[in-house]
Design a protein around this motif. Structure first.
Motif, PDB file in Angstrom:
ATOM      1  N   SER A  38       0.826  -1.207   0.000  1.00 26.28           N
ATOM      2  CA  SER A  38       0.000   0.000   0.000  1.00 26.28           C
ATOM      3  C   SER A  38       0.859   1.256   0.000  1.00 26.28           C
ATOM      4  N   LEU A  39       0.470   2.226  -0.820  1.00 26.94           N
ATOM      5  CA  LEU A  39       1.072   3.548  -0.866  1.00 26.94           C
ATOM      6  C   LEU A  39       0.013   4.527  -0.393  1.00 26.94           C
ATOM      7  N   LEU A  40       0.265   5.212   0.733  1.00 22.32           N
ATOM      8  CA  LEU A  40      -0.750   6.033   1.389  1.00 22.32           C
ATOM      9  C   LEU A  40      -0.232   7.453   1.589  1.00 22.32           C
ATOM     10  N   ALA A  41      -0.633   8.367   0.712  1.00 26.42           N
ATOM     11  CA  ALA A  41      -0.169   9.754   0.769  1.00 26.42           C
ATOM     12  C   ALA A  41      -1.178  10.591   1.551  1.00 26.42           C
ATOM     13  N   GLY A  42      -0.698  11.135   2.683  1.00 26.12           N
ATOM     14  CA  GLY A  42      -1.549  11.918   3.569  1.00 26.12           C
ATOM     15  C   GLY A  42      -1.940  11.156   4.820  1.00 26.12           C
ATOM     16  N   ALA A  43      -1.286  10.034   5.080  1.00 23.04           N
ATOM     17  CA  ALA A  43      -1.660   9.163   6.197  1.00 23.04           C
ATOM     18  C   ALA A  43      -0.484   8.926   7.133  1.00 23.04           C
TER      19      ALA A  43
END
Length: 159
Positions: A38-43
């Motif tokens: 998973s790539l989670l931008a803003g987390a």
């Protein structure tokens, strides 16, 4: 960007890469990019739970070949098909030659960080998914949840 100068990037099953700040970025560059994690931008990760904290955070992937989904171990350590995922509060920008995603994969944008639920961030803009490649195969989900969210897919070959 000559591909011979760059190597492969493999984000394996169970791996999470996060950026937590406002307008932060996750940048992934390589000749081959494989996403099964998973790539989670803003987390950010708090007690092994994902919490959305950064407004307008972006994911940028630039590679010759980009793949979402692949093999990963299940609870019995058997190899099974897994999906890759990307979630952002800003924009997903993918560029390259070939892009494919399996049916278990998803790419999602939501400025509030809610992703179909009530978000924790103020609605300050619209998320976007932009994919520009020569060849593309989509079997998974690409979705923006914002009222003005856009999904743009540009391919010079078959879609």
């Amino acid at each position: 960007f000559p591909s011979h100068d760059r190597g492969a990037v493999n984000v394996g099953s169970g791996v999470r890469i996060l950026s937590s700040g406002d307008e932060s970025n996750i940048n992934v560059n390589g000749s081959q990019v494989n996403v099964v994690g998973s790539l989670l931008a803003g987390a950010q990760l708090l007690d092994n739970n994902v919490t959305w904290t950064g407004k307008g955070a972006n994911l940028n992937i630039n590679a010759d070949n980009i793949t979402f989904g692949g093999a990963g171990a299940d609870g019995s350590a058997d190899m099974v098909t897994r999906g890759g995922s990307a979630q952002v509060t800003g924009s997903v920008n993918i560029s390259g030659v070939q892009f494919s995603m399996n049916g278990l994969s998803n790419i999602k944008g939501d400025a509030t960080g809610g992703f179909g639920e009530i978000g924790s961030l103020p609605d300050t803009g619209d998320s976007q998914v932009n994919i520009t490649v020569d060849e593309i195969t989509i079997d998974g989900l690409i979705q923006t949840y914002d009222d003005g969210g856009d999904n743009t897919i540009d391919s010079t070959g078959l879609l």
